[in-house]
Design a protein around this motif. Structure first.
Motif, PDB file in Angstrom:
ATOM      1  N   GLU A 162       0.834  -1.208   0.000  1.00 57.30           N
ATOM      2  CA  GLU A 162       0.000   0.000   0.000  1.00 57.30           C
ATOM      3  C   GLU A 162       0.864   1.252   0.000  1.00 57.30           C
ATOM      4  O   GLU A 162       0.601   2.212  -0.753  1.00 57.30           O
ATOM      5  CB  GLU A 162      -0.940   0.007   1.205  1.00 57.30           C
ATOM      6  N   THR A 222      -6.656  -7.738  -5.910  1.00 60.35           N
ATOM      7  CA  THR A 222      -7.757  -6.796  -5.677  1.00 60.35           C
ATOM      8  C   THR A 222      -7.286  -5.595  -4.863  1.00 60.35           C
ATOM      9  O   THR A 222      -7.624  -4.443  -5.175  1.00 60.35           O
ATOM     10  CB  THR A 222      -8.899  -7.514  -4.936  1.00 60.35           C
ATOM     11  N   LEU A 223      -6.498  -5.848  -3.828  1.00 60.77           N
ATOM     12  CA  LEU A 223      -6.030  -4.761  -2.975  1.00 60.77           C
ATOM     13  C   LEU A 223      -5.111  -3.807  -3.724  1.00 60.77           C
ATOM     14  O   LEU A 223      -5.163  -2.589  -3.515  1.00 60.77           O
ATOM     15  CB  LEU A 223      -5.322  -5.333  -1.748  1.00 60.77           C
ATOM     16  N   LYS A 254      -7.299  -1.574  -5.618  1.00 62.51           N
ATOM     17  CA  LYS A 254      -8.035  -0.727  -4.668  1.00 62.51           C
ATOM     18  C   LYS A 254      -7.157   0.431  -4.196  1.00 62.51           C
ATOM     19  O   LYS A 254      -7.583   1.604  -4.207  1.00 62.51           O
ATOM     20  CB  LYS A 254      -8.497  -1.566  -3.485  1.00 62.51           C
ATOM     21  N   TRP A 255      -5.923   0.130  -3.790  1.00 64.78           N
ATOM     22  CA  TRP A 255      -5.025   1.166  -3.297  1.00 64.78           C
ATOM     23  C   TRP A 255      -4.655   2.152  -4.408  1.00 64.78           C
ATOM     24  O   TRP A 255      -4.553   3.350  -4.172  1.00 64.78           O
ATOM     25  CB  TRP A 255      -3.774   0.526  -2.706  1.00 64.78           C
ATOM     26  N   SER A 278      -6.518   2.994  -7.011  1.00 61.38           N
ATOM     27  CA  SER A 278      -7.663   3.869  -7.301  1.00 61.38           C
ATOM     28  C   SER A 278      -7.903   4.873  -6.179  1.00 61.38           C
ATOM     29  O   SER A 278      -8.357   5.997  -6.419  1.00 61.38           O
ATOM     30  CB  SER A 278      -8.926   3.028  -7.541  1.00 61.38           C
ATOM     31  N   GLU A 279      -7.596   4.479  -4.949  1.00 63.94           N
ATOM     32  CA  GLU A 279      -7.721   5.420  -3.828  1.00 63.94           C
ATOM     33  C   GLU A 279      -6.707   6.560  -3.959  1.00 63.94           C
ATOM     34  O   GLU A 279      -7.004   7.707  -3.632  1.00 63.94           O
ATOM     35  CB  GLU A 279      -7.505   4.688  -2.504  1.00 63.94           C
ATOM     36  N   GLN A 328     -15.624  -7.437  -6.624  1.00 63.32           N
ATOM     37  CA  GLN A 328     -15.355  -6.866  -5.292  1.00 63.32           C
ATOM     38  C   GLN A 328     -15.636  -5.362  -5.263  1.00 63.32           C
ATOM     39  O   GLN A 328     -15.419  -4.705  -4.245  1.00 63.32           O
ATOM     40  CB  GLN A 328     -13.893  -7.114  -4.895  1.00 63.32           C
ATOM     41  N   VAL A 343     -14.084  -3.154  -7.106  1.00 62.74           N
ATOM     42  CA  VAL A 343     -12.818  -2.437  -7.255  1.00 62.74           C
ATOM     43  C   VAL A 343     -12.605  -2.062  -8.722  1.00 62.74           C
ATOM     44  O   VAL A 343     -12.899  -2.845  -9.628  1.00 62.74           O
ATOM     45  CB  VAL A 343     -11.646  -3.289  -6.729  1.00 62.74           C
ATOM     46  N   LYS A 344     -12.079  -0.895  -8.924  1.00 59.85           N
ATOM     47  CA  LYS A 344     -11.870  -0.343 -10.267  1.00 59.85           C
ATOM     48  C   LYS A 344     -10.692  -1.007 -10.970  1.00 59.85           C
ATOM     49  O   LYS A 344      -9.582  -1.047 -10.443  1.00 59.85           O
ATOM     50  CB  LYS A 344     -11.623   1.164 -10.125  1.00 59.85           C
TER      51      LYS A 344
END
Length: 373
Positions: A136, A181-182, A185-186, A188-189, A222, A224-225
């Motif tokens: 992350e 997936t993570l 997710k990170w 896109s955040e 999930q 997620v983008k």
């Protein structure tokens, strides 16, 4: 008779001029690749450290004239960009982004999470929490550094085996499949406006394609983008077939994601034992059978390469509504990694410009193509 001889001399002189034509002699008002395809998709190239630092004016001129998108060949991989857990080296990546901005280019980041050319400290993470914190931080620090300046990223690179199963990388071993997936997710955040890609080679092979489709569906399920698939075009002069490439494009587009053709180069050399793809850990012995054109490429193979590129780009134009970007893996045959893969010391000819930066038949075959497609 005199008139005929004079005509022949004129024709021969023109032929010599054309054969000697190099990049500098092309009129700046003539078509370029990026102009020809400007309403179709981005035309990109990978650039290396020398080109990023603008050390060769001829190469810089070619890049800025022909391409409107760039990818960093190596300098953004973690072993270079993030060599120690508390140390980022942004000097070259700053220059890379500045080069793209100077030339008004679409700038692509390559790559955030990859098992190869990996910073050694990642391998010291022994449990899922440690790895998650490291991933992350790595992803968000880099993306936030270039927020609004880099337009898309290969978030995860080459996470699949050839049979479509997940590669047993340090990330999978410590975190399980949710690391994929993570990672998205990170990313896109850190920048919700980025285009986020999964990138891999042999994405036309059925089993690997099925594995990629399953992975992308899982990420999307999930919530997620994930915006696109990067199909590495490390292809051969004979394979894969146009039909297989087309079916792959259709299958990925059916997921509702963009298609980027990445790392495009067409090898004209024999493949040892039928090797396909870009698994850089594989190496083989050099010999005359594996290196048939050590000095120059015969005209017949030049023509075959031009025809192959022509057929491939006709397909891309047919599906231009699905394709966001086509990126060549290098600008010339001198630069190509295929001179050393999978056999060191070979002479390959996979790109549109030769070792002297002269345009090849393949280059001219692509210039006029969009007018009729």
């Amino acid at each position: 008779m005199k008139i005929i001889k004079q005509s022949l001399l004129i024709v021969m002189s023109l032929a010599v001029l054309i054969s000697c034509k190099n990049y500098n002699s092309i009129n700046t008002k003539e078509l370029s690749l990026k102009k020809s395809y400007k309403d179709k998709f981005y035309i990109g190239t990978a650039i290396n450290q020398r080109q990023i630092e603008d050390n060769n004016s001829l190469e810089s001129s070619l890049i800025s004239k022909e391409f409107n998108s760039i990818t960093a060949e190596n300098i953004m991989k973690s072993m270079f960009l993030h060599p120690k857990e508390d140390t980022f080296n942004f000097d070259l990546s700053d220059k890379y982004v500045a080069f793209g901005e100077k030339n008004n280019m679409f700038i692509h980041g390559h790559t955030l999470i990859w098992h190869s050319q990996l910073a050694p400290w990642f391998k010291l993470k022994k449990d899922s929490l440690e790895m998650a914190v490291a991933m992350e931080s790595h992803i968000k620090t880099i993306i936030e550094k270039y927020k609004g300046r880099i337009h898309s990223w290969d978030v995860v690179n080459e996470a699949l085996n050839e049979d479509g199963t997940l590669r047993k990388s340090v990330f999978l071993n410590t975190m399980g499949k949710e690391y994929l997936t993570l990672a998205f997710k990170w990313a896109s955040e850190a920048d919700p406006n980025l285009d986020l890609y999964y990138n891999d080679y042999n994405m036309t092979d059925l089993k690997k394609r099925q594995g990629a489709i399953s992975m992308i569906k899982h990420i999307k399920e999930q919530g997620v983008k994930i915006d696109g698939v990067g199909m590495q075009g490390h292809w051969h002069i004979d394979t894969p077939s146009i039909e297989v490439i087309e079916q792959s494009i259709l299958d990925y587009a059916a997921l509702g994601v963009k298609i980027a053709i990445t790392e495009l180069d067409i090898s004209v050399l024999p493949n040892p034992w039928g090797l396909v793809g870009a698994e850089i850990s594989q190496r083989f012995e050099n010999n005359k059978l594996m290196n048939p054109y050590p000095k120059t490429l015969p005209d017949s193979i030049q023509t075959k390469l031009a025809d192959r590129y022509n057929d491939i780009f006709k397909l891309f134009l047919k599906h231009q509504d699905k394709i966001s970007r086509v990126t060549f893996w290098g600008i010339s045959d001198k630069q190509t990694w295929l001179n050393n893969f999978p056999i060191k010391g070979r002479t390959n000819y996979p790109l549109l410009f030769d070792r002297e930066l002269k345009p090849k038949k393949a280059f001219y075959s692509l210039l006029e193509l969009p007018k009729n497609n």
